[in-house]
Enzyme design. Structure first.
Site, PDB file in Angstrom:
ATOM      1  N   ARG A  75       0.804  -1.232   0.000  1.00 54.04           N
ATOM      2  CA  ARG A  75       0.000   0.000   0.000  1.00 54.04           C
ATOM      3  C   ARG A  75       0.836   1.281   0.000  1.00 54.04           C
ATOM      4  NH1 ARG A  75      -3.986   0.166   4.601  1.00 54.04           N
ATOM      5  NH2 ARG A  75      -3.015  -1.647   5.560  1.00 54.04           N
ATOM      6  N   TYR A  89       8.931  -4.407  15.391  1.00 57.32           N
ATOM      7  CA  TYR A  89       8.499  -4.345  13.991  1.00 57.32           C
ATOM      8  C   TYR A  89       9.156  -3.169  13.281  1.00 57.32           C
ATOM      9  CZ  TYR A  89       5.255  -7.741  15.704  1.00 57.32           C
ATOM     10  OH  TYR A  89       4.747  -8.889  16.268  1.00 57.32           O
ATOM     11  N   GLY A  90       9.696  -3.434  12.118  1.00 58.87           N
ATOM     12  CA  GLY A  90      10.371  -2.393  11.352  1.00 58.87           C
ATOM     13  C   GLY A  90       9.442  -1.286  10.896  1.00 58.87           C
ATOM     14  N   LYS A 138      31.690  28.789   1.861  1.00 57.48           N
ATOM     15  CA  LYS A 138      31.968  27.343   1.844  1.00 57.48           C
ATOM     16  C   LYS A 138      33.373  27.064   2.335  1.00 57.48           C
ATOM     17  CE  LYS A 138      34.087  25.017  -0.899  1.00 57.48           C
ATOM     18  NZ  LYS A 138      34.776  24.384  -2.044  1.00 57.48           N
ATOM     19  N   ALA A 191      37.670  48.957  -5.548  1.00 56.06           N
ATOM     20  CA  ALA A 191      36.493  48.310  -6.123  1.00 56.06           C
ATOM     21  C   ALA A 191      36.743  47.907  -7.566  1.00 56.06           C
ATOM     22  CB  ALA A 191      35.300  49.256  -6.041  1.00 56.06           C
TER      23      ALA A 191
HETATM   24  C1  UD1 Z   1      -0.209  -8.556  13.617  1.00 54.16           C
HETATM   25  C2  UD1 Z   1      -0.679  -9.419  14.770  1.00 54.16           C
HETATM   26  C3  UD1 Z   1      -1.910  -8.772  15.398  1.00 54.16           C
HETATM   27  C4  UD1 Z   1      -1.588  -7.361  15.842  1.00 54.16           C
HETATM   28  C5  UD1 Z   1      -1.035  -6.546  14.686  1.00 54.16           C
HETATM   29  C6  UD1 Z   1      -0.530  -5.235  15.175  1.00 54.16           C
HETATM   30  C7  UD1 Z   1      -0.096 -11.696  14.131  1.00 54.16           C
HETATM   31  C8  UD1 Z   1      -0.584 -12.975  13.601  1.00 54.16           C
HETATM   32  N1  UD1 Z   1      -1.003 -10.730  14.273  1.00 54.16           N
HETATM   33  O1  UD1 Z   1      -1.261  -8.584  12.653  1.00 54.16           O
HETATM   34  O2  UD1 Z   1      -2.362  -9.548  16.523  1.00 54.16           O
HETATM   35  O3  UD1 Z   1      -2.751  -6.746  16.369  1.00 54.16           O
HETATM   36  O4  UD1 Z   1       0.084  -7.237  14.071  1.00 54.16           O
HETATM   37  O5  UD1 Z   1      -0.199  -4.437  14.070  1.00 54.16           O
HETATM   38  O6  UD1 Z   1       1.066 -11.573  14.439  1.00 54.16           O
HETATM   39  N2  UD1 Z   1       5.859  -9.736   8.801  1.00 54.16           N
HETATM   40  C9  UD1 Z   1       7.004 -10.378   8.381  1.00 54.16           C
HETATM   41  N3  UD1 Z   1       6.879 -11.603   7.770  1.00 54.16           N
HETATM   42  C10 UD1 Z   1       5.673 -12.204   7.576  1.00 54.16           C
HETATM   43  C11 UD1 Z   1       4.525 -11.523   8.008  1.00 54.16           C
HETATM   44  C12 UD1 Z   1       4.644 -10.287   8.620  1.00 54.16           C
HETATM   45  O7  UD1 Z   1       8.109  -9.901   8.532  1.00 54.16           O
HETATM   46  O8  UD1 Z   1       5.672 -13.305   7.011  1.00 54.16           O
HETATM   47  C13 UD1 Z   1       5.993  -8.427   9.451  1.00 54.16           C
HETATM   48  C14 UD1 Z   1       5.360  -7.327   8.616  1.00 54.16           C
HETATM   49  O9  UD1 Z   1       6.339  -6.688   7.832  1.00 54.16           O
HETATM   50  C15 UD1 Z   1       4.822  -6.388   9.661  1.00 54.16           C
HETATM   51  C16 UD1 Z   1       4.539  -7.273  10.855  1.00 54.16           C
HETATM   52  O10 UD1 Z   1       5.266  -8.463  10.643  1.00 54.16           O
HETATM   53  O11 UD1 Z   1       5.802  -5.468  10.050  1.00 54.16           O
HETATM   54  C17 UD1 Z   1       3.068  -7.532  11.084  1.00 54.16           C
HETATM   55  O12 UD1 Z   1       2.582  -8.241   9.965  1.00 54.16           O
HETATM   56  P1  UD1 Z   1       1.102  -8.096   9.451  1.00 54.16           P
HETATM   57  O13 UD1 Z   1       0.830  -9.147   8.472  1.00 54.16           O
HETATM   58  O14 UD1 Z   1       0.838  -6.699   9.096  1.00 54.16           O
HETATM   59  O15 UD1 Z   1       0.319  -8.458  10.794  1.00 54.16           O
HETATM   60  P2  UD1 Z   1      -1.131  -8.055  11.122  1.00 54.16           P
HETATM   61  O16 UD1 Z   1      -2.038  -8.852  10.277  1.00 54.16           O
HETATM   62  O17 UD1 Z   1      -1.304  -6.602  11.136  1.00 54.16           O
END
Ligand code: UD1
Ligand code: CA
Length: 455
Positions: A16, A101-102, A349, A421
């Site tokens: 997105r 989380y990044g 500079k 000048a």
């Molecule tokens: C996750 C949580 C949810 C929480 C929410 C908060 C789980 C199953 N659910 O849901 O309970 O409320 O975060 O935002 O954990 N990512 C990876 N590899 C993957 C999948 C995800 O690195 O295979 C990383 C994504 O980049 C992201 C984070 O994990 O930064 C969360 O992933 P996302 O799929 O967005 O989780 P949510 O469905 O939002």
């Protein structure tokens, strides 16, 4: 069990964002999202930091190569539980593991400290109560208020969706248990993913304590999935920084029109007008004023100095009681002494300008050493570049440079010299003498202005 591993999940695609840049490399307050998280992680002094990345080839490890972190590719991405699994081989055993989380950039150290304090031998979830919990995993508790598990929105019953307490995703767990639990994950859920959240019900079944902690601010746990969310979080963070500056006594003409992309340290009675941008490390001494729409990066400005509007200052050190701008440009490697005046459309500079010297109008001072009490007339240019190499111009104390002078470097204008000048100075000018190079003025007798031909 005091040693700590930190796993940062950063493999999500960020569809997105509609961008070729991996999501976690988009900047917030001038730094990539992931860098905010890494800085916070480093501040906890963990034994190991492991970043799980997925998209954008090696862009993520390359961009973050200055960190002592291990980068592990997750391919394909089968869910948050699967992501943490990829990090497991790299984690120290007798320890706890914290999952960050990044794309949740503003998590603060204090909140993570609280989680560590709550841990004991159990699991700690960072949870928060939200007015609108849509999209988040819900925290399911029993009648006593003990956590039973986390249910993802897509798997939740209508009743569970009413729960306002949500999972931020940030969790702290004993590493040994984490290994055990992750090995048992199944993907028989609505998304066909391996959910990290399933470890909670596993802990409960084994009688392992599940604690919860809350962040000090809601913004700490906000994640970025789109440019809309990125822009919104940027504003929240800028507002937060402005608030801190105000609390410390800075005067901000409008806290909503200030951007700090790095760190800004202010002395007493600093006043900042609207639209200013501070980048990198900026230090403003007591009584410094910064005029509207100035951009200042990696600079130290000593007390009493005023920066007039629309000035651009990068990697420069400015002394006390200087007057800079409006429309001044100070470029890297410049150092101004006390009481220096740099006026409109003056570019400096890689130059030192000593105390009480002035260049007030339309000049270029590059690769120069300027002494004290020098007056640089309007339109003076140091010609520092011969097309191949840069050369230095030295202007000693008490020199007066007349307007529209070119100083062709390497050249020295000696102490007390005056340059007439309109001169082009190619050889050193002696002390306390007038030097000038100018065609003699002549008046042509009988000369007539041309008139338009009638043909
Ligand atoms: C996750 C949580 C949810 C929480 C929410 C908060 C789980 C199953 N659910 O849901 O309970 O409320 O975060 O935002 O954990 N990512 C990876 N590899 C993957 C999948 C995800 O690195 O295979 C990383 C994504 O980049 C992201 C984070 O994990 O930064 C969360 O992933 P996302 O799929 O967005 O989780 P949510 O469905 O939002
Ligand atoms: Ca998901």
């Amino acid at each position: 069990m005091d040693s700590l591993n930190i796993v940062i999940l950063a493999a999500g695609k960020g569809k997105r964002m509609h961008s070729d840049l991996p999501k976690v490399l988009h900047p917030l307050a001038g730094r990539p999202l992931l860098q905010h998280v890494l800085d916070c992680a480093v501040s906890l002094q963990p034994q190991q930091i492991c970043v799980v990345y997925g998209h954008g080839g090696e862009a993520v490890p390359q961009a973050m190569s200055r960190y002592a972190a291990r980068f592990v590719l997750q391919e394909p991405q089968l869910g948050t539980g699967h992501a943490v699994q990829q990090a497991l081989p790299h984690l120290a055993g007798e320890s706890r593991t914290l999952v960050l989380y990044g794309d949740v950039p503003l998590i603060q150290r204090n909140t993570l400290h609280q989680m560590q304090q709550a841990a004991g031998d159990g699991l700690v979830l960072l949870t928060i109560h939200l007015g609108n919990p849509a999209g988040y995993g819900r925290i399911v508790r029993d009648a006593q208020g003990d956590v039973l598990g986390i249910v993802e929105e897509k798997d939740a019953t209508a009743e569970e969706r009413e729960i306002g307490e949500v999972n931020t995703g940030i969790v702290l767990a004993p590493t040994q248990y984490l290994r055990e639990w992750l090995a048992k994950l199944r993907n028989n859920n609505a998304q066909g993913e391996y959910y990290l959240t399933d470890i909670v019900s596993m802990a409960v079944k084994q009688g392992i304590a599940v604690h919860t902690a809350q962040p000090a601010h809601e913004w700490e746990i906000l994640g970025i999935n789109s440019k809309v969310q990125l822009a919104a979080l940027e504003r929240i963070w800028q507002r937060e920084q402005a608030q801190r500056l105000l609390e410390q006594g800075a005067t901000l003409a409008d806290p909503a029109r200030l951007d700090v992309r790095g760190t800004l340290a202010c002395g007493r009675d600093v006043a900042i007008d609207v639209g200013c941008i501070f980048e990198g490390e900026v230090n403003l001494g007591d009584g410094v004023r910064v005029g509207a729409y100035s951009v200042i990066r990696d600079a130290r400005i000593a007390s009493g100095t005023h920066i007039e509007p629309y000035s651009h200052i990068v990697q420069t050190e400015i002394g006390e009681n200087c007057r800079i701008g409006p429309y001044a440009r100070l470029r890297p490697g410049s150092k101004l002494g006390d009481g220096v005046h740099i006026g409109n459309f003056v570019e400096v500079k890689n130059s030192d300008i000593a105390a009480n010297s002035k260049a007030n109008h339309l000049s270029y001072i590059g690769d120069s050493s300027v002494g004290s009490r020098v007056n640089v007339g309007a339109g003076t240019i140091t010609c520092n570049y011969d097309g191949a190499n840069k050369h230095r111009t030295v202007i000693e104390d008490d020199v007066f440079i007349g307007s529209d002078t070119q100083l062709v470097a390497p050249v020295i204008v000696k102490r007390g010299a005056t340059i007439g000048a309109g001169s082009t100075i190619t050889r050193d000018a002696p002390e306390n003498a007038l030097t000038l190079s100018r065609a003699k003025q002549a008046t042509v007798p009988g000369w007539q202005r041309p008139t338009k031909g009638k043909s």
